[in-house]
Write a protein that holds these residues in place. Structure first.
Motif, PDB file in Angstrom:
ATOM      1  N   LEU A 152     -15.339   5.372   5.671  1.00 26.51           N
ATOM      2  CA  LEU A 152     -16.190   4.677   4.866  1.00 26.51           C
ATOM      3  C   LEU A 152     -17.469   4.933   5.579  1.00 26.51           C
ATOM      4  CD1 LEU A 152     -14.025   1.557   3.990  1.00 26.51           C
ATOM      5  CD2 LEU A 152     -14.992   3.743   2.400  1.00 26.51           C
ATOM      6  N   ASP A 212     -19.143   8.099   4.916  1.00 27.39           N
ATOM      7  CA  ASP A 212     -19.551   8.073   3.494  1.00 27.39           C
ATOM      8  C   ASP A 212     -20.967   7.403   3.359  1.00 27.39           C
ATOM      9  OD1 ASP A 212     -17.568   9.676   2.662  1.00 27.39           O
ATOM     10  OD2 ASP A 212     -16.706   8.192   1.490  1.00 27.39           O
ATOM     11  N   ASN A 213     -21.053   5.903   4.007  1.00 31.56           N
ATOM     12  CA  ASN A 213     -21.990   5.358   4.014  1.00 31.56           C
ATOM     13  C   ASN A 213     -23.354   5.954   4.608  1.00 31.56           C
ATOM     14  OD1 ASN A 213     -21.077   3.106   2.557  1.00 31.56           O
ATOM     15  ND2 ASN A 213     -20.360   2.084   4.542  1.00 31.56           N
TER      16      ASN A 213
END
Length: 151
Positions: free
Chosen positions: A138, A141-142
Motif C-alpha cells: 500500500l 502504491d501511494n
C-alpha cells in the motif's frame, strides 16, 4: 516489497533457536537471492522494516508457513516467466527448486505443538508477516500515485 520484509523476517528467524529445528533451515533463506536479482536489475535495495514476533516455536511455524507458501507462489511465477520472452533475473523465484522444502516443512510442522494456544500464536505471527507485506504494498502504491499525480 519482498526486499523490505524478507530480510527482516529471515534475520529474526536466524536469531531463533526454534528455526534451527526446521529441516535445512539455512538453505531456505532467500534474502541473498532476492538481493542478487535486484542488483541484476540495477534496482536499489530498500531499507528493511523492523520486525518482531512472539519469541517461540509457534511463531517460527507461522512465519515459515508464510515464507514456504511464498516459495510455492514464486515457483508458479517463474513458470509463467519461462513461457514469456522476458529475460529477467529469477534467482529469487527459482530458489529452492529441486528441493522438497514444502514437504519437509509440513513434516516438521506436524511434529510441533498443536494446542489451541500454539496455533493461535502461529496465526498471529503469520498475520504479522502478511500485514507487513500488505502495508509495504500500500505504501508503494501511494508513493507511485504521488509521483504520477494520480489518486
Amino acid at each position: 516489497m519482498h526486499a523490505e520484509i524478507l530480510p527482516a523476517v529471515e534475520g529474526w528467524l536466524l536469531l531463533s533457536r526454534d528455526f534451527a529445528t526446521v529441516p535445512d533451515s539455512r538453505e531456505r533463506l532467500r534474502t541473498d537471492a532476492l538481493r542478487r536479482d535486484l542488483s541484476d536489475l540495477k534496482l536499489p535495495i530498500p531499507a528493511t522494516r523492523d520486525m518482531s514476533f512472539l519469541n517461540d516455536e509457534s511463531s517460527v511455524a507461522g512465519i515459515c508457513y508464510v515464507l514456504e507458501g511464498s516459495r510455492l507462489g514464486a515457483a508458479y511465477l517463474c513458470s509463467l516467466l519461462g513461457k514469456s520472452d522476458a529475460s529477467l533475473p529469477t534467482a529469487f523465484l527459482r530458489h529452492g527448486t529441486g528441493h522438497s522444502h514444502w514437504k519437509t516443512f509440513l513434516g516438521w510442522l506436524t511434529e510441533q505443538d498443536c494446542s489451541g494456544s500454539a496455533i493461535e500464536r502461529a496465526v498471529i505471527s503469520a498475520r504479522q508477516v502478511f500485514d507487513s507485506y500488505l502495508k509495504a504494498l500500500l505504501e508503494q502504491d501511494n508513493n507511485r500515485m504521488r509521483v504520477f499525480g494520480t489518486s
